[in-house]
Enzyme design. Structure first.
Site, PDB file in Angstrom:
ATOM      1  N   HIS A  83       0.858  -1.189   0.000  1.00  0.00           N
ATOM      2  CA  HIS A  83       0.000   0.000   0.000  1.00  0.00           C
ATOM      3  C   HIS A  83       0.887   1.230   0.000  1.00  0.00           C
ATOM      4  O   HIS A  83       1.853   1.322   0.762  1.00  0.00           O
ATOM      5  CB  HIS A  83      -0.909   0.040   1.235  1.00  0.00           C
ATOM      6  N   ASP A 162     -15.269   2.077   7.356  1.00  0.00           N
ATOM      7  CA  ASP A 162     -14.220   2.951   6.849  1.00  0.00           C
ATOM      8  C   ASP A 162     -14.731   3.811   5.705  1.00  0.00           C
ATOM      9  O   ASP A 162     -14.401   4.991   5.610  1.00  0.00           O
ATOM     10  CB  ASP A 162     -13.012   2.124   6.380  1.00  0.00           C
ATOM     11  N   ARG A 169     -14.617  12.329   7.040  1.00  0.00           N
ATOM     12  CA  ARG A 169     -13.368  13.016   7.373  1.00  0.00           C
ATOM     13  C   ARG A 169     -12.998  14.025   6.294  1.00  0.00           C
ATOM     14  O   ARG A 169     -12.472  15.101   6.570  1.00  0.00           O
ATOM     15  CB  ARG A 169     -12.232  11.996   7.536  1.00  0.00           C
ATOM     16  N   SER A 184      -7.731   3.422   9.016  1.00  0.00           N
ATOM     17  CA  SER A 184      -8.428   3.346   7.735  1.00  0.00           C
ATOM     18  C   SER A 184      -7.668   2.438   6.770  1.00  0.00           C
ATOM     19  O   SER A 184      -8.232   1.502   6.179  1.00  0.00           O
ATOM     20  CB  SER A 184      -8.562   4.752   7.128  1.00  0.00           C
ATOM     21  N   LYS A 188      -8.643  -2.049   6.029  1.00  0.00           N
ATOM     22  CA  LYS A 188      -8.918  -2.602   4.697  1.00  0.00           C
ATOM     23  C   LYS A 188      -7.897  -3.681   4.333  1.00  0.00           C
ATOM     24  O   LYS A 188      -8.256  -4.713   3.759  1.00  0.00           O
ATOM     25  CB  LYS A 188      -8.915  -1.486   3.655  1.00  0.00           C
TER      26      LYS A 188
END
Length: 426
Positions: A83, A162, A169, A184, A188
């Site tokens: 990620h 999320d 947000r 967050s 995931k």
């Protein structure tokens, strides 16, 4: 009996939330029993007062528990994912997933779309004719077993809390909270069911985290969450003060990724792709393959072709080309001493490569191509960048964004390393 007001008040006053409070408020918000304005107040209290490691771990678990965990089963290879916190020209997933698959691991890369100046992996791949982002769980598992890599949209049942909180947000100025960012991302990735995770945490003007201390805090928080949930996690801190590679924009970045997969491409893209591949393979227990050699040999390219074709794309099709291209030229001779990632990212966004709101469309062919790199000697009148767009009226705004982002001086700039640090779990 819990109430939203009690939970908000506790965090507002600087107290730590109990496991029961966290479980209740995340579940109640997902079900709609806690209103958006109440969760907005709690998010602001978390932004201002923070959370300790135990609170963050529990908040992450509550987000995971709001949906289902992907049960990919045995795909015949170790599962490992990556990620990135996002940047300008950050097309690394595109060469990385096929490279790691070519080295023997399986990469289930559930990705997102771009917002603002940072590009989205799905937007880039959708510039390939026929390619589709939405896959069923069965299709994901079958492609992992067959090809070893899949890049697709996240499934709606994965951490739905999320998705609601992320949108909230965005409109309440609570995006910057490290506990909320970390939970967050990690909720995931843990729900995705991968066996190992490598994080690319960007630092600099084009990154979400502008300073190294903040990026380090985010990286350490996410590595700690991974450990608390039994997910082997490593984070690299990498520089995002200048764009990655020479292409910024959807189809432009796909073309550059193909160059890398065929054994060429810009040296910084190759360096980061190989560094992340090494960490991913280490977590997968694969130590007898050198990803640098595999990438340079072009052996990862056939995996790319199969990965694209498996999702309906034509890897040999011509990519979209912009209807209008203009050059930005050097106003003097000297050394290109500033090539600011944020300025270039905003220019690409204004040309149509990105979106201001999540429902906006993007132009597949829009973006910026860099013709000169940081530290290069340039002559007055020499082209520095190309601006690509289907909407010529957008060029003026792109030029304005670049105005303060390019600087030519007599002095060669000091250039720091691309890889700043590696943070591994205990």
């Amino acid at each position: 009996m819990h109430s939203a007001v009690d939970v908000i008040r506790a965090k507002r006053d600087g107290h730590r939330l109990s496991e029961q409070q966290i479980d209740w408020v995340v579940d109640a918000y997902t079900r709609g029993d806690v209103a958006d304005e109440q969760m907005a107040a709690l998010a602001m209290a978390i932004l201002l007062n923070g959370m300790d490691a135990d609170e963050i771990a529990r908040w992450t678990q509550a987000m995971i528990d709001s949906g289902e965990v992907l049960a990919l089963g045995d795909v015949g290879r170790p599962l490992v994912d990556k990620h990135s916190t996002g940047g300008v020209g950050d097309k690394i997933t595109l060469p990385l997933a096929p490279l790691v698959a070519a080295c023997g691991a399986a990469v289930p890369q559930l990705s997102g779309r771009g917002l603002g100046h940072t590009g989205g992996t799905l937007d880039k791949l959708e510039s390939i004719p026929g390619w589709r982002a939405a896959l069923s769980l069965e299709e994901i598992a079958a492609q992992l077993a067959d090809v070893g890599a899949v890049v697709c949209a996240t499934t709606p049942t994965l951490a739905p809390a999320d998705r609601k909180l992320y949108a909230l947000r965005d409109v309440t100025s609570t995006v910057e909270s490290i506990p909320l960012i970390a939970s967050s991302i990690m909720s995931k990735k843990i729900a995705e069911g991968t066996g190992g995770l490598v994080l690319d945490v960007k630092v600099g003007s084009g990154a979400f985290m502008k300073t190294e201390p903040l990026a380090r805090e985010l990286a350490e928080t996410m590595v700690r969450i991974g450990g608390a949930h039994g997910l082997a996690t490593t984070a690299l801190l990498t520089d995002m003060s200048v764009p990655l590679g020479r292409a910024i924009g959807n189809a432009l970045e796909v073309a550059e990724s193909v160059e890398v997969l065929q054994g060429g491409g810009p040296s910084d893209v190759v360096e980061l792709t190989v560094a992340l591949a090494r960490e991913m393979l280490a977590l997968a227990g694969i130590t007898d393959v050198d990803p640098a050699q595999v990438l340079a040999s072009g052996k990862a390219y056939p995996v790319w072709e199969r990965m694209i074709a498996a999702q309906g794309g034509d890897p040999s099709a011509d990519l979209p080309v912009a209807k209008h291209v203009e050059e930005v030229v050097a106003d003097r001779s000297g050394v290109l001493a500033r090539l600011d990632a944020l300025a270039v990212g905003v220019a690409a966004w204004r040309l149509g490569a990105g979106r201001a709101r999540k429902e906006d469309a993007v132009q597949a062919a829009a973006g910026v191509r860099l013709l000169a790199g940081l530290g290069d000697e340039v002559e007055a009148g020499q082209p520095l960048l190309e601006l690509h767009t289907d909407t010529p009226h957008a060029v003026e705004g792109a030029r304005a964004a670049l105005h303060s982002g390019l600087e030519i001086t007599a002095e060669r700039p000091a250039r720091g390393p691309l890889l700043l640090d590696t943070i591994r779990g205990a």
